[in-house]
Design an enzyme around this catalytic site. Structure first.
Site, PDB file in Angstrom:
ATOM      1  N   ARG A  10      31.467  52.648  66.752  1.00 30.50           N
ATOM      2  CA  ARG A  10      30.783  51.557  66.047  1.00 30.50           C
ATOM      3  C   ARG A  10      30.545  50.381  66.985  1.00 30.50           C
ATOM      4  NH1 ARG A  10      33.274  49.388  60.460  1.00 30.50           N
ATOM      5  NH2 ARG A  10      34.805  48.469  61.882  1.00 30.50           N
ATOM      6  N   LYS A  68      29.205  44.728  63.616  1.00 33.31           N
ATOM      7  CA  LYS A  68      30.228  43.672  63.509  1.00 33.31           C
ATOM      8  C   LYS A  68      29.958  42.564  64.525  1.00 33.31           C
ATOM      9  CE  LYS A  68      34.481  44.275  62.198  1.00 33.31           C
ATOM     10  NZ  LYS A  68      34.453  43.843  60.799  1.00 33.31           N
ATOM     11  N   GLU A 119      27.702  43.836  49.579  1.00 40.02           N
ATOM     12  CA  GLU A 119      29.120  43.878  49.930  1.00 40.02           C
ATOM     13  C   GLU A 119      29.734  42.504  49.790  1.00 40.02           C
ATOM     14  OE1 GLU A 119      30.137  44.517  54.120  1.00 40.02           O
ATOM     15  OE2 GLU A 119      28.017  44.326  54.628  1.00 40.02           O
TER      16      GLU A 119
END
Length: 387
Positions: free
Chosen positions: A135, A234, A270
């Site tokens: 990721r 992220k 989210e």
């Protein structure tokens, strides 16, 4: 004949006595357990793990806040070398950086989050670190940054955890949260990618992310992410823009926000740092990760566990109105793990949901944490024993 038999018997006893004398003089390793006699069974353990050393921490009062540990790991990428190299452990502390670095001026940075868990026998497990490494690479490509290889990432995490293993909480009393950072640290006044980068890993023991009930307020004015942006990675810049509405929501007594999509303003996406699921009958639904929602590793794991439980799991657009007739709602994340949502408030309307030991969220939590701590056999190859 009798004298002959007795002499053989005595000879055998003398040999046995000699063997016992030799055995009793052996210097066993500290972690060895000597045989205790002829009644010991084959199942008895000959070796046991050394008793772990622990830091002076009140493990029962851990929250989700930084506790300074002993070491951090640092590895650099330079314009000259064009690769990450010579990673080292150093004492945890402040770092020096040029005021014009990319991370400080333009937010060119990423972070990851994963945990190390103590087993009942005091061994230490990592949970799916390769997923975090992959990721980070995806995020680095989006942010025009080089990234450490998967092997470099995992090696750095392992070394950081082992160097700080006295800070890994005892079994069942928390975990060691590991925070890898990738930052543009080269000198850069203009708007362009940095020339140099730093990969840094530090860790802190943590407890529950949210203590008490999880009460969400739907945020319909501020959007966490937009199509084409960085909501699916992220990036460090994803988080501070929601501080203002989150602070306002907490001042009203809410635990967190639930964000809506920026395109229509009608579908849930989210929380500020967690994914969301709704349950109706035998169907579990979660919003599709199409670039504005972070593809959580806990989210991915819970989807697989729920399928194994026999539930139908689907990823799709979920209109906000569907949360009002859901049987159960829960959130997932590395920090949060799995937690039931007690209520959702939208435009003054509050809906409450089922809580307690019989909820699906609790069953999923038990299965996941059982695997993470080695209590339940890991048949999926998710955990990595490092000590």
């Amino acid at each position: 004949m009798f004298m002959f038999s007795r002499s053989i018997c005595c000879a055998k006893l003398n040999q046995l006595s000699t063997f016992e004398t030799l055995f009793s003089n052996l210097k066993l390793r500290p972690y060895a357990t000597p045989l205790v006699g002829p009644l010991q069974t084959c199942e008895s353990r000959i070796y046991s793990r050394e008793k772990a050393e622990y830091a002076n921490v009140n493990w029962d009062e851990l929250g989700f806040a930084l506790t300074k540990t002993d070491y951090m790991y640092v590895m650099n990428f330079t314009e000259e070398e064009q690769k990450f190299f010579n990673g080292t452990l150093t004492r945890f502390g402040n770092i020096e950086m040029c005021p014009s670095s990319g991370i400080l001026n333009y937010g060119q940075g990423l972070f990851e989050g994963l945990k190390a868990y103590r087993k009942e026998d005091e061994g230490i497990l990592l949970f799916r670190p390769q997923e975090n490494a992959l990721r980070m690479k995806i995020g680095a490509d989006r942010m025009c940054m080089p990234s450490p290889t998967v092997d470099q990432f995992i090696d750095a995490v392992k070394k950081t955890v082992l160097a700080n293993k006295r800070w890994v909480p005892p079994y069942g009393r928390g975990s060691l949260y590991v925070r890898p950072l990738l930052m543009g640290t080269g000198r850069n006044l203009g708007v362009k990618p940095s020339s140099d980068y730093t990969f840094l890993v530090y860790a802190s023991p943590v407890g529950n992310y949210h203590k008490g009930d999880l009460n969400l307020m739907v945020e319909d004015n501020v959007h966490r992410a937009i199509p084409g942006g960085t909501g699916g990675i992220k990036a460090v810049t994803n988080y501070s823009p929601v501080y203002k509405p989150l602070t306002e929501a907490k001042a009203k007594g809410f635990s967190d926000l639930l964000f809506l999509d920026a395109s229509t303003g009608s579908n849930i996406e989210e929380g500020s740092a967690c994914n969301i699921f709704i349950l109706k009958g035998n169907v579990i639904s979660t919003p599709t990760t199409h670039g504005t929602i972070l593809p959580g590793i806990t989210r991915k794991s819970i989807m697989e566990i729920a399928s194994d439980f026999g539930y139908q799991v689907e990823e799709r657009a979920i209109p906000i109105k569907e949360v009002f007739d859901a049987e159960e709602v829960f959130c997932t994340g590395t920090a949060m793990v799995v937690k039931s949502v007690a209520s959702i408030t939208y435009q003054g309307k509050r809906i409450e949901y089922k809580l307690g030991a019989e909820t699906l969220a609790q069953k999923l939590h038990a299965r996941l944490t059982g695997i993470q701590t080695g209590l339940i056999e890991d048949k999926l190859g998710w955990t990595m024993l490092i000590d």
